[in-house]
Design a protein around this motif. Structure first.
Motif, PDB file in Angstrom:
ATOM      1  N   THR A 143      -0.862  -1.083  -9.662  1.00  0.00           N
ATOM      2  CA  THR A 143      -1.547  -2.458  -9.122  1.00  0.00           C
ATOM      3  C   THR A 143      -0.843  -3.704  -9.776  1.00  0.00           C
ATOM      4  O   THR A 143      -0.930  -4.821  -9.297  1.00  0.00           O
ATOM      5  CB  THR A 143      -3.114  -2.305  -9.117  1.00  0.00           C
ATOM      6  N   HIS A 177       0.894   5.267   1.056  1.00  0.00           N
ATOM      7  CA  HIS A 177       0.130   6.357   1.942  1.00  0.00           C
ATOM      8  C   HIS A 177       0.886   7.717   1.694  1.00  0.00           C
ATOM      9  O   HIS A 177       2.033   7.739   1.759  1.00  0.00           O
ATOM     10  CB  HIS A 177       0.085   5.924   3.407  1.00  0.00           C
ATOM     11  N   TYR A 200       1.138   7.633  -8.658  1.00  0.00           N
ATOM     12  CA  TYR A 200       1.003   7.647  -7.134  1.00  0.00           C
ATOM     13  C   TYR A 200       0.457   9.272  -6.685  1.00  0.00           C
ATOM     14  O   TYR A 200       0.417   9.311  -5.608  1.00  0.00           O
ATOM     15  CB  TYR A 200       2.219   7.431  -6.362  1.00  0.00           C
ATOM     16  N   ASN A 238      -2.426  10.512  -6.564  1.00  0.00           N
ATOM     17  CA  ASN A 238      -3.949  10.505  -5.895  1.00  0.00           C
ATOM     18  C   ASN A 238      -3.878   9.831  -4.621  1.00  0.00           C
ATOM     19  O   ASN A 238      -4.720   9.286  -4.194  1.00  0.00           O
ATOM     20  CB  ASN A 238      -4.972  10.154  -7.032  1.00  0.00           C
ATOM     21  N   ALA A 239      -2.444   9.381  -4.208  1.00  0.00           N
ATOM     22  CA  ALA A 239      -2.495   8.621  -2.803  1.00  0.00           C
ATOM     23  C   ALA A 239      -2.851   9.434  -1.670  1.00  0.00           C
ATOM     24  O   ALA A 239      -2.805  10.900  -1.847  1.00  0.00           O
ATOM     25  CB  ALA A 239      -0.798   8.483  -2.710  1.00  0.00           C
ATOM     26  N   ARG A 240      -3.410   9.032  -0.701  1.00  0.00           N
ATOM     27  CA  ARG A 240      -4.124   9.864   0.261  1.00  0.00           C
ATOM     28  C   ARG A 240      -3.550   9.229   1.610  1.00  0.00           C
ATOM     29  O   ARG A 240      -3.104   7.820   1.764  1.00  0.00           O
ATOM     30  CB  ARG A 240      -5.336   9.669   0.301  1.00  0.00           C
ATOM     31  N   ASN A 283       0.863  -1.191  -0.147  1.00  0.00           N
ATOM     32  CA  ASN A 283      -0.144   0.040   0.086  1.00  0.00           C
ATOM     33  C   ASN A 283       0.811   1.107  -0.098  1.00  0.00           C
ATOM     34  O   ASN A 283       2.028   1.246   0.679  1.00  0.00           O
ATOM     35  CB  ASN A 283      -0.978  -0.037   1.274  1.00  0.00           C
ATOM     36  N   ILE A 317      -3.677   3.671  -1.002  1.00  0.00           N
ATOM     37  CA  ILE A 317      -4.050   3.215  -2.155  1.00  0.00           C
ATOM     38  C   ILE A 317      -3.156   1.966  -2.476  1.00  0.00           C
ATOM     39  O   ILE A 317      -2.066   1.965  -1.662  1.00  0.00           O
ATOM     40  CB  ILE A 317      -3.985   4.124  -3.390  1.00  0.00           C
TER      41      ILE A 317
END
Length: 845
Positions: free
Chosen positions: A681, A564, A627, A629-631, A562, A635
């Motif tokens: 992914t 972050h 990446y 739009n990672a939060r 993942n 993701i």
């Protein structure tokens, strides 16, 4: 006085008013043309043009060593510029300063002054050479592309204007005060300016609105803000306008609830020392009571002016006062006045760009005509040589039958339809030209010359072809000089931004092995040793440290793959003595998931790649832009198979070599390009063919000049130069780097290490042993290491980490990176808050 003397004197009676008027006009025009105003074609005044031309003649190119500034001053004064040395050297100094010119024309070594107003060192102490921008202003000058004129004493010639491949008048702007007039042209961003020029070349009838869509406004070298677009539009449409410039300021929260205004960028041409004096004067006069302290923490990395406020002060109100009473707000009055055909004219945007385009089209035509004449001359000679080779027996007979070279010359002219120049070339031809290969070369050269002549003829005769050539030239320049805009433009109705803790200031981000994180102003981190920031917790130490800015984002990559996001601006601000907070307070980890690596990204660019390595020997490479739009909640950063986990993650530039190492002591090095870029992914491909029961324990993209310190469970270590790892194909079995694994124990990891580095050995009992990298022996992969740390019975080494201090932190921008072991796995015991430092896994190499 004698009568004879009077007879030879010429006395002319004139009215005083008329003489004064004509003399003043002559003087005024001399100042205007020779000193104060730039030429609209190349954007240079005579002194700038003469300096660059003298440096070109002296061979002071970007690829050559620097030379004394005194050399340039002397050459310019002696050859072209009959004025004082102070004027010449002052001009050189400004052409070096990156806070004066958006794109400096001279690269300097030594003290060339500062934004504080400090004077430059004398020209006997400094050294200079030209920058690539200057070379583009001078490009093709040897091809008769511009007119020349005699110098002041008629001994030499100097160019009237430079060929100027860049629209320099707007690129770097200009300042000048003449008699009764002045010019003040702001600098612009190269990418935006070239986009506007390209559109005007392609669409000569376009209006100013279309140009404004591509050129939003000036871009000052010192950054800051332009508040409002009305002044920009007025300047571009009429040649005059007023720009409301403001400093870049943000708020930081300090101790005891007190706030500070942090100034990181000043308006263009504003002296920082003067601003400090103005603020000090306001405070002493009682007109800014909310200010309790003023500190200048600026360094070579940028400006940082700290204005501490009282606890109950309102930062926005204080800033409004400072904008009103100091030069944190400054007006730039645009006057786009330049010389057009030797006369001063006030120009709008279309006129400025159009003048440069007309100049470039003329330069391209003259250069093509020059090359056409040379190509035609050479083709004429080659045609003569070919004609002689076709009749070589007759040519030889005529030459052998002639008593003198002059006779041979006359004989050839009489026997063949050749010119005198062709005959001279035939007589000078070497016998080797008679071979078949040389004959073929002549035929190929003639075909090439004829094609070049057709192309050059087209450029000389057809303006459409010249415009196409100019557009191709502009596109090439845009690729080389396009860079991010520094000055932000705010709309007229936009309230001035006063962001909290995160502006653009340099921050030192610190993270401990135990996972505690904080950020502090970079200016306070100098001279800080790693041991000074350790927590009380046993086994915690300075793991990483890097310099970044508030706009950066940290990416936390976990064992489950993942990703972050953690903005640097969200990190707790601390001091040298403060302890941060655990990184898991800022991101939402799944139960049982653990952070493997923290990576820093200023921008999520397509030309940077995130490489993920897994314990089962797989590798995956994805564009960093995947990446964006990672939060904080995370993701999917990589698809991980059941039973596998991420062991390392790092950012590369796409041209690295990757290195994987396994527990059994196998290692493989292969080019990053052997792994195609995949989606975020994807699971990746095989990096190394593992033996049964073996796993990957470390992976990285080391620097080519680095040593890899290899550590084993039994405390053995050795440093292997990265060049000793031979490059292989991906998915191979690799080669052995632990020849005596039974004695040394299994491999636990590796880390890049240099002689000056400190290395931490994490032990199975939770303690840490530290050694200097220099104490670890350097060996080849085939040789055994030696004991590096002394271990107690029953204790083994679990990992090896670099120990870095804040003073050695590097700028964390997305470049080649490294991650060896499994950092941030340990969880501190309750009640312990380790102080942290770490050098991040993504660092420019």
């Amino acid at each position: 006085m004698t009568q004879g003397t009077l007879q030879h004197e010429r006395i002319e009676r004139r009215a005083l008013e008329e003489e004064m008027r004509e003399s003043f006009i002559d003087y005024s025009m001399s100042v205007i043309v020779q000193r104060a105003l730039p030429d609209a074609r190349d954007g240079l005044k005579p002194v700038h043009r003469r300096i660059l031309y003298a440096m070109l003649e002296e061979g002071m190119r970007p690829s050559r060593p620097h030379k004394k500034s005194a050399t340039v001053v002397g050459d310019v004064l002696g050859r072209y510029h009959p004025h004082g040395d102070g004027a010449v050297y002052d001009t050189i100094v400004r052409m070096v300063q990156d806070f004066s010119l958006r794109y400096p024309l001279i690269d300097g070594q030594g003290n060339f002054g500062s934004i504080d107003g400090d004077s430059a060192a004398a020209y006997r102490y400094t050294e200079v050479r030209m920058t690539p921008v200057a070379m583009d202003l001078l490009a093709d000058i040897e091809r008769d592309t511009v007119d020349v004129r005699p110098n002041f004493d008629g001994r030499l010639t100097e160019p009237v204007v430079l060929p100027c491949r860049l629209p320099h008048l707007l690129l770097n702007g200009s300042d000048g005060i003449a008699v009764g007039m002045a010019t003040k042209i702001p600098p612009h961003n190269a990418g935006e300016l070239l986009a506007a020029v390209d559109h005007l070349v392609a669409n000569p009838q376009c209006d100013t609105d279309e140009l404004l869509a591509r050129l939003p406004g000036p871009d000052f070298p010192t950054g800051g803000y332009i508040h409002g677009r009305a002044g920009i539009e007025s300047a571009y449409r009429t040649g005059r306008g007023r720009l409301d410039m403001r400093a870049r300021v943000h708020v930081e929260e300090g101790r005891f609830g007190k706030s500070s205004l942090i100034v990181t960028e000043l308006p263009y041409q504003v002296n920082k020392t003067r601003v400090i004096g103005q603020i000090t004067k306001l405070v002493r006069a009682g007109r800014a009571d909310a200010i309790t302290d003023l500190r200048d923490e600026s360094d070579r990395d940028g400006i940082r002016l700290v204005i501490e406020l009282k606890r109950d002060a309102k930062p926005r109100k204080v800033l409004a006062t400072l904008f009103k009473k100091t030069q944190l707000r400054y007006t730039f009055g645009v006057i786009m006045l330049a010389l057009v055909h030797g006369k001063p004219e006030e120009l709008d945007l279309r006129a400025v760009l159009g003048t440069w385009i007309d100049h470039r089209l003329a330069v391209i035509r003259r250069g093509a005509a020059h090359d056409l004449a040379r190509a035609g001359d050479r083709a004429h000679i080659v045609e003569g040589l070919q004609a002689a080779l076709d009749e070589i027996d007759r040519v030889i007979d005529i030459i052998r039958g002639s008593k003198t070279p002059a006779g041979a010359r006359k004989g050839l002219l009489a026997a063949f339809d050749l010119t005198e120049r062709q005959v001279d070339a035939i007589l000078a031809m070497r016998l080797v030209r008679l071979t078949g290969l040389e004959r073929d070369k002549l035929a190929e050269e003639l075909r090439t010359l004829r094609a070049e002549i057709a192309r050059l003829t087209d450029l000389v005769e057809d303006e459409t072809a010249r415009r196409g050539f100019l557009r191709a030239e502009i596109r090439e320049l845009a690729q080389r000089y396009d860079d991010p805009r520094r000055t932000e433009i705010l709309d007229d109705d936009t309230e001035f931004r006063l962001s909290k803790a995160g502006g653009g200031e340099a921050q030192l981000v610190l993270v401990s092995r135990g996972g505690y994180v904080k950020a502090q102003p970079a200016a306070t981190g100098g001279g800080m040793a790693g041991a000074e920031v350790l927590s009380d917790r046993q086994g915690d130490f300075a793991r990483h440290a890097f310099l970044t800015r508030g706009a950066h984002t940290l990416l936390a990559i976990t064992t489950r793959g993942n990703a972050h996001a953690l903005p640097v601006s969200a990190l707790p601000r601390g001091t040298r003595s403060s302890r941060g907070r655990h990184v898991e307070e800022f991101i939402d980890l799944e139960l049982g998931d653990e952070i493997v690596a923290l990576l820093a990204a200023e921008t999520f660019a397509d030309d940077r790649f995130l490489v993920v390595a897994t314990r089962q020997g797989h590798v995956k490479r994805s564009a960093l832009s995947e990446y964006a739009n990672a939060r904080s909640a995370g993701i999917i950063g990589a698809g991980i198979a059941r039973g596998d986990e991420v062991v390392a993650a790092f950012v590369t530039d796409g041209s690295s070599d990757l290195l994987f190492a396994t527990r059994s002591g196998q290692a493989i090095r292969f080019p990053e390009s052997a792994t195609r870029a995949m989606g975020r992914t994807a699971r990746g491909v095989k990096a190394i063919d593992l033996a049964r029961g073996d796993v990957v324990v470390a992976a990285a993209a080391p620097r080519a000049d680095s040593d890899l310190l290899v550590a084993t469970a039994a405390g053995y270590g050795k440093r292997i130069p990265f060049t000793e790892f031979k490059v292989q194909g991906r998915a191979g079995k690799g080669f052995t780097i632990l020849p005596e694994r039974e004695r040394t124990g299994s491999l636990v990891g590796f880390t890049e290490a240099h002689d000056a580095d400190e290395v931490a050995w994490a032990l199975s009992d939770g303690s840490v042993e530290s050694t200097s990298a220099a104490s670890v022996i350097r060996r080849s992969p085939r040789e055994a290491g030696r004991p590096a740390v002394r271990l107690r019975a029953g204790v083994a080494v679990e990992a090896v980490h670099p120990m870095h201090s804040g003073r050695r932190a590097r700028t964390a921008s997305p470049g080649r990176g490294q991650t060896g072991e499994l950092p941030l796995r340990e969880t501190p015991s309750d009640g312990e808050e380790p102080q942290a430092e770490l050098e991040f896994e993504t660092q420019d190499r």
